[in-house]
Scaffold this motif. Structure first.
Motif, PDB file in Angstrom:
ATOM      1  N   GLN A   5       0.843  -1.196   0.000  1.00 42.17           N
ATOM      2  CA  GLN A   5       0.000   0.000   0.000  1.00 42.17           C
ATOM      3  C   GLN A   5       0.881   1.250   0.000  1.00 42.17           C
ATOM      4  O   GLN A   5       0.547   2.247  -0.611  1.00 42.17           O
ATOM      5  CB  GLN A   5      -0.926   0.012   1.218  1.00 42.17           C
ATOM      6  CG  GLN A   5      -1.847  -1.195   1.288  1.00 42.17           C
ATOM      7  CD  GLN A   5      -2.753  -1.298   0.078  1.00 42.17           C
ATOM      8  OE1 GLN A   5      -3.284  -0.308  -0.397  1.00 42.17           O
ATOM      9  NE2 GLN A   5      -2.911  -2.497  -0.454  1.00 42.17           N
ATOM     10  N   THR A   6       2.001   1.172   0.720  1.00 38.68           N
ATOM     11  CA  THR A   6       2.974   2.259   0.764  1.00 38.68           C
ATOM     12  C   THR A   6       4.365   1.635   0.718  1.00 38.68           C
ATOM     13  O   THR A   6       4.537   0.452   1.004  1.00 38.68           O
ATOM     14  CB  THR A   6       2.846   3.087   2.062  1.00 38.68           C
ATOM     15  OG1 THR A   6       3.056   2.219   3.178  1.00 38.68           O
ATOM     16  CG2 THR A   6       1.491   3.745   2.174  1.00 38.68           C
ATOM     17  N   ALA A   7       5.343   2.436   0.363  1.00 37.70           N
ATOM     18  CA  ALA A   7       6.717   1.943   0.300  1.00 37.70           C
ATOM     19  C   ALA A   7       7.214   1.636   1.702  1.00 37.70           C
ATOM     20  O   ALA A   7       6.876   2.333   2.652  1.00 37.70           O
ATOM     21  CB  ALA A   7       7.619   2.979  -0.364  1.00 37.70           C
ATOM     22  N   ASN A   8       8.012   0.572   1.826  1.00 40.24           N
ATOM     23  CA  ASN A   8       8.659   0.280   3.106  1.00 40.24           C
ATOM     24  C   ASN A   8      10.151   0.174   2.850  1.00 40.24           C
ATOM     25  O   ASN A   8      10.602   0.160   1.705  1.00 40.24           O
ATOM     26  CB  ASN A   8       8.082  -0.971   3.786  1.00 40.24           C
ATOM     27  CG  ASN A   8       8.311  -2.235   2.997  1.00 40.24           C
ATOM     28  OD1 ASN A   8       9.385  -2.455   2.436  1.00 40.24           O
ATOM     29  ND2 ASN A   8       7.307  -3.093   2.954  1.00 40.24           N
ATOM     30  N   GLY A  39       2.221  -1.399  -7.939  1.00 42.06           N
ATOM     31  CA  GLY A  39       2.503  -0.069  -8.457  1.00 42.06           C
ATOM     32  C   GLY A  39       3.442   0.738  -7.578  1.00 42.06           C
ATOM     33  O   GLY A  39       4.229   1.544  -8.068  1.00 42.06           O
ATOM     34  N   VAL A  40       3.376   0.522  -6.261  1.00 43.11           N
ATOM     35  CA  VAL A  40       4.237   1.262  -5.331  1.00 43.11           C
ATOM     36  C   VAL A  40       5.700   0.933  -5.602  1.00 43.11           C
ATOM     37  O   VAL A  40       6.538   1.822  -5.742  1.00 43.11           O
ATOM     38  CB  VAL A  40       3.857   0.933  -3.860  1.00 43.11           C
ATOM     39  CG1 VAL A  40       4.879   1.507  -2.900  1.00 43.11           C
ATOM     40  CG2 VAL A  40       2.472   1.465  -3.538  1.00 43.11           C
ATOM     41  N   CYS A  41       6.013  -0.354  -5.688  1.00 39.98           N
ATOM     42  CA  CYS A  41       7.399  -0.763  -5.923  1.00 39.98           C
ATOM     43  C   CYS A  41       7.849  -0.411  -7.343  1.00 39.98           C
ATOM     44  O   CYS A  41       9.007  -0.048  -7.562  1.00 39.98           O
ATOM     45  CB  CYS A  41       7.561  -2.260  -5.656  1.00 39.98           C
ATOM     46  SG  CYS A  41       7.440  -2.683  -3.908  1.00 39.98           S
ATOM     47  N   ALA A  42       6.926  -0.508  -8.315  1.00 40.87           N
ATOM     48  CA  ALA A  42       7.274  -0.157  -9.699  1.00 40.87           C
ATOM     49  C   ALA A  42       7.655   1.324  -9.784  1.00 40.87           C
ATOM     50  O   ALA A  42       8.651   1.685 -10.421  1.00 40.87           O
ATOM     51  CB  ALA A  42       6.107  -0.469 -10.629  1.00 40.87           C
ATOM     52  N   GLY A  93       8.118  -7.247   6.752  1.00 40.10           N
ATOM     53  CA  GLY A  93       6.680  -7.484   6.853  1.00 40.10           C
ATOM     54  C   GLY A  93       5.897  -6.184   6.873  1.00 40.10           C
ATOM     55  O   GLY A  93       6.432  -5.118   7.152  1.00 40.10           O
ATOM     56  N   ASP A  94       4.628  -6.302   6.548  1.00 33.83           N
ATOM     57  CA  ASP A  94       3.760  -5.135   6.472  1.00 33.83           C
ATOM     58  C   ASP A  94       2.791  -5.113   7.648  1.00 33.83           C
ATOM     59  O   ASP A  94       2.172  -6.127   7.969  1.00 33.83           O
ATOM     60  CB  ASP A  94       2.944  -5.153   5.170  1.00 33.83           C
ATOM     61  CG  ASP A  94       3.828  -5.045   3.941  1.00 33.83           C
ATOM     62  OD1 ASP A  94       4.806  -4.284   3.990  1.00 33.83           O
ATOM     63  OD2 ASP A  94       3.547  -5.724   2.940  1.00 33.83           O
ATOM     64  N   TRP A  95       2.648  -3.958   8.262  1.00 32.61           N
ATOM     65  CA  TRP A  95       1.643  -3.762   9.302  1.00 32.61           C
ATOM     66  C   TRP A  95       0.358  -3.346   8.611  1.00 32.61           C
ATOM     67  O   TRP A  95       0.363  -2.445   7.781  1.00 32.61           O
ATOM     68  CB  TRP A  95       2.084  -2.684  10.289  1.00 32.61           C
ATOM     69  CG  TRP A  95       3.166  -3.133  11.200  1.00 32.61           C
ATOM     70  CD1 TRP A  95       4.511  -3.024  11.016  1.00 32.61           C
ATOM     71  CD2 TRP A  95       2.988  -3.791  12.461  1.00 32.61           C
ATOM     72  NE1 TRP A  95       5.188  -3.569  12.074  1.00 32.61           N
ATOM     73  CE2 TRP A  95       4.270  -4.055  12.993  1.00 32.61           C
ATOM     74  CE3 TRP A  95       1.872  -4.194  13.206  1.00 32.61           C
ATOM     75  CZ2 TRP A  95       4.470  -4.681  14.205  1.00 32.61           C
ATOM     76  CZ3 TRP A  95       2.072  -4.816  14.431  1.00 32.61           C
ATOM     77  CH2 TRP A  95       3.351  -5.057  14.924  1.00 32.61           C
ATOM     78  N   ARG A  96      -0.742  -4.013   8.943  1.00 34.06           N
ATOM     79  CA  ARG A  96      -2.050  -3.687   8.364  1.00 34.06           C
ATOM     80  C   ARG A  96      -2.965  -3.150   9.461  1.00 34.06           C
ATOM     81  O   ARG A  96      -2.974  -3.664  10.561  1.00 34.06           O
ATOM     82  CB  ARG A  96      -2.696  -4.932   7.758  1.00 34.06           C
ATOM     83  CG  ARG A  96      -1.966  -5.456   6.562  1.00 34.06           C
ATOM     84  CD  ARG A  96      -2.727  -6.614   6.003  1.00 34.06           C
ATOM     85  NE  ARG A  96      -2.060  -7.131   4.827  1.00 34.06           N
ATOM     86  CZ  ARG A  96      -2.700  -7.533   3.761  1.00 34.06           C
ATOM     87  NH1 ARG A  96      -4.005  -7.519   3.721  1.00 34.06           N
ATOM     88  NH2 ARG A  96      -2.033  -8.000   2.736  1.00 34.06           N
TER      89      ARG A  96
END
Length: 193
Positions: A5-8, A39-42, A93-96
């Motif tokens: 959802q956002t860059a990490n 799309g974020v990583c691209a 890892g991603d926090w949701r």
């Protein structure tokens, strides 16, 4: 990798290394496949590639920040886990967001029908809605306080709720971080499947 959802930090690091051709072939292929659906990583990789195109025109050398060398050396020295062992580092890892003031990070899922291990972080004053347990739920408090009605769990406390039990008034006063191992069929965990 999952769609972000956002860059990490980890994804940005991979994007930058991919942009300058510094990833091993297998990792580069995996990352290139990932950016087809993320799309974020691209966008991150494209930005790094644009900046990297200007690097040959830089006249004065700029040293890397001191912490970067140590971080890179620490990563290089880190051995790979043996086959069958999965490690999730603190920054991975991603926090949701599950609810306002409640976030979770999946650490491991056995299978879509199995148990899941996750960290749940609750901000001070946050509440978790009533929920039933499809199977056993293990809860270990790492930081802060977690309350079930008048029952207070503090760091190091463990609670096991058996199948078909309910948690009613779950909340925290000062905030908390807990490790949960539970069935993915619990009503509050649909995103883990």
């Amino acid at each position: 990798m999952t769609e972000h959802q956002t860059a990490n930090e980890e994804a940005s690091e991979l994007a930058s290394l991919c942009a300058v051709g510094s990833l091993p072939r297998e990792e580069e292929a995996e990352f290139r496949e990932h950016i087809k659906s993320c799309g974020v990583c691209a966008a991150d990789e494209q930005s790094f590639r644009a900046v990297a195109g200007w690097l040959p025109f830089e006249l004065e050398g700029v040293g890397a920040p001191p912490h970067l060398r140590e971080k890179l050396l620490a990563r290089i020295r880190q051995p790979e886990p043996p086959p069958g062992v999965q490690i999730v580092r603190a920054g991975e890892g991603d926090w949701r967001t599950l609810l306002p003031g409640v976030t979770a990070k999946r650490l491991y899922a056995e299978s879509p029908a199995g148990n899941v291990a996750l960290l749940v972080r609750m901000e001070p004053g946050a509440k978790y809605p009533p929920h039933s347990h499809a199977n056993i739920e293990h809860c270990y408090v790492l930081q802060g306080d977690l309350r079930f009605g008048d029952l207070v769990l503090n760091p190091g406390d463990y609670q096991c709720a058996i199948a078909s039990t309910d948690h009613r008034d779950s909340h925290t006063v000062d905030g908390c971080l807990v490790l949960i191992v539970a069935s993915q069929h619990n009503a509050m965990l649909p995103w883990t499947r």
